[in-house]
Write a protein that holds these residues in place. Structure first.
Motif, PDB file in Angstrom:
ATOM      1  N   TYR A  74      47.047  65.600   0.021  1.00 38.25           N
ATOM      2  CA  TYR A  74      47.786  64.281   0.682  1.00 38.25           C
ATOM      3  C   TYR A  74      48.618  64.763   1.898  1.00 38.25           C
ATOM      4  O   TYR A  74      48.600  64.086   2.870  1.00 38.25           O
ATOM      5  CB  TYR A  74      48.753  63.866  -0.298  1.00 38.25           C
ATOM      6  N   LEU A  75      49.307  66.023   1.810  1.00 41.62           N
ATOM      7  CA  LEU A  75      50.207  66.448   2.945  1.00 41.62           C
ATOM      8  C   LEU A  75      49.323  66.764   4.212  1.00 41.62           C
ATOM      9  O   LEU A  75      49.906  66.805   5.372  1.00 41.62           O
ATOM     10  CB  LEU A  75      50.835  67.817   2.597  1.00 41.62           C
TER      11      LEU A  75
ATOM     12  N   ARG B 166      47.345  62.473   5.193  1.00 41.94           N
ATOM     13  CA  ARG B 166      48.405  62.076   6.134  1.00 41.94           C
ATOM     14  C   ARG B 166      47.606  61.566   7.530  1.00 41.94           C
ATOM     15  O   ARG B 166      47.989  60.541   8.205  1.00 41.94           O
ATOM     16  CB  ARG B 166      49.421  63.047   6.378  1.00 41.94           C
TER      17      ARG B 166
END
Length: 182
Positions: free
Chosen positions: A13-14, A18
């Motif tokens: 996710y990071l 993103r």
């Protein structure tokens, strides 16, 4: 970001997710259905990140890095020492097969993004990107998850042919994906 994410999902996710979220802002998407394109972009990012992690296991191990979740290594009876010594074993293949299954599920979910992008050009770019990465995953699977014997990369000719097909299929109008015309 969901507090129930595994460390692997959080890292995806990071990083890639993103990037997917930034890309949909650049590409433009159906804002009336905001939750769906955002979720699809996150899933597409996870698929890309898992594929990168799988492809780069050897290169990362050569640098003393491990991006496979340690909990997953333990689950499959494959430890850090085995990974850092490039041990290609049944345990490793099962671990990688699990990652491949996860990545394929995220690719499937991420494909929902295509008809939600505003322009044919955006759909073409997104479809090309996910398709090239998916071909890397397919090559990993075809090699029975042997990422230790050499860098996994489909042939240049195969990539070009696939990219052309992906580019053209991404050019379809929104309604061709099953969405009603706007």
């Amino acid at each position: 970001m969901d507090a129930r994410m595994t460390p692997q999902e959080r890292d995806a996710y990071l990083s890639e997710s993103r990037i997917g979220l930034i890309c949909i802002e650049i590409f433009g998407y159906d804002r009336a259905r905001r939750d769906e394109p955002v979720a699809a972009a996150v899933d597409m990012g996870k698929a890309l990140q898992l594929t990168n992690i799988m492809r780069d296991v050897r290169e990362d191990a050569e640098r003393g890095r491990i991006y496979l979740a340690l909990e997953d290594l333990a689950t499959f009876g494959y430890d850090e020492a085995a990974l850092l010594s490039f041990s290609y074993s049944d345990e490793f293949k099962l671990l990688m097969a699990e990652y491949g299954t996860r990545a394929n599920a995220f690719y499937e979910s991420g494909e929902r993004l295509l008809p939600l992008l505003d322009s044919a050009r955006s759909r073409m770019c997104c479809n090309g990107l996910q398709g090239v990465y998916r071909s890397i995953l397919e090559e990993i699977i075809r090699r029975d998850y042997d990422v230790y014997s050499g860098r996994v990369s489909p042939s240049k000719a195969g990539r070009l042919v696939r990219l052309f097909r992906l580019w053209m299929s991404g050019a379809r109008p929104r309604w061709a994906y099953g969405s009603p015309p706007a």
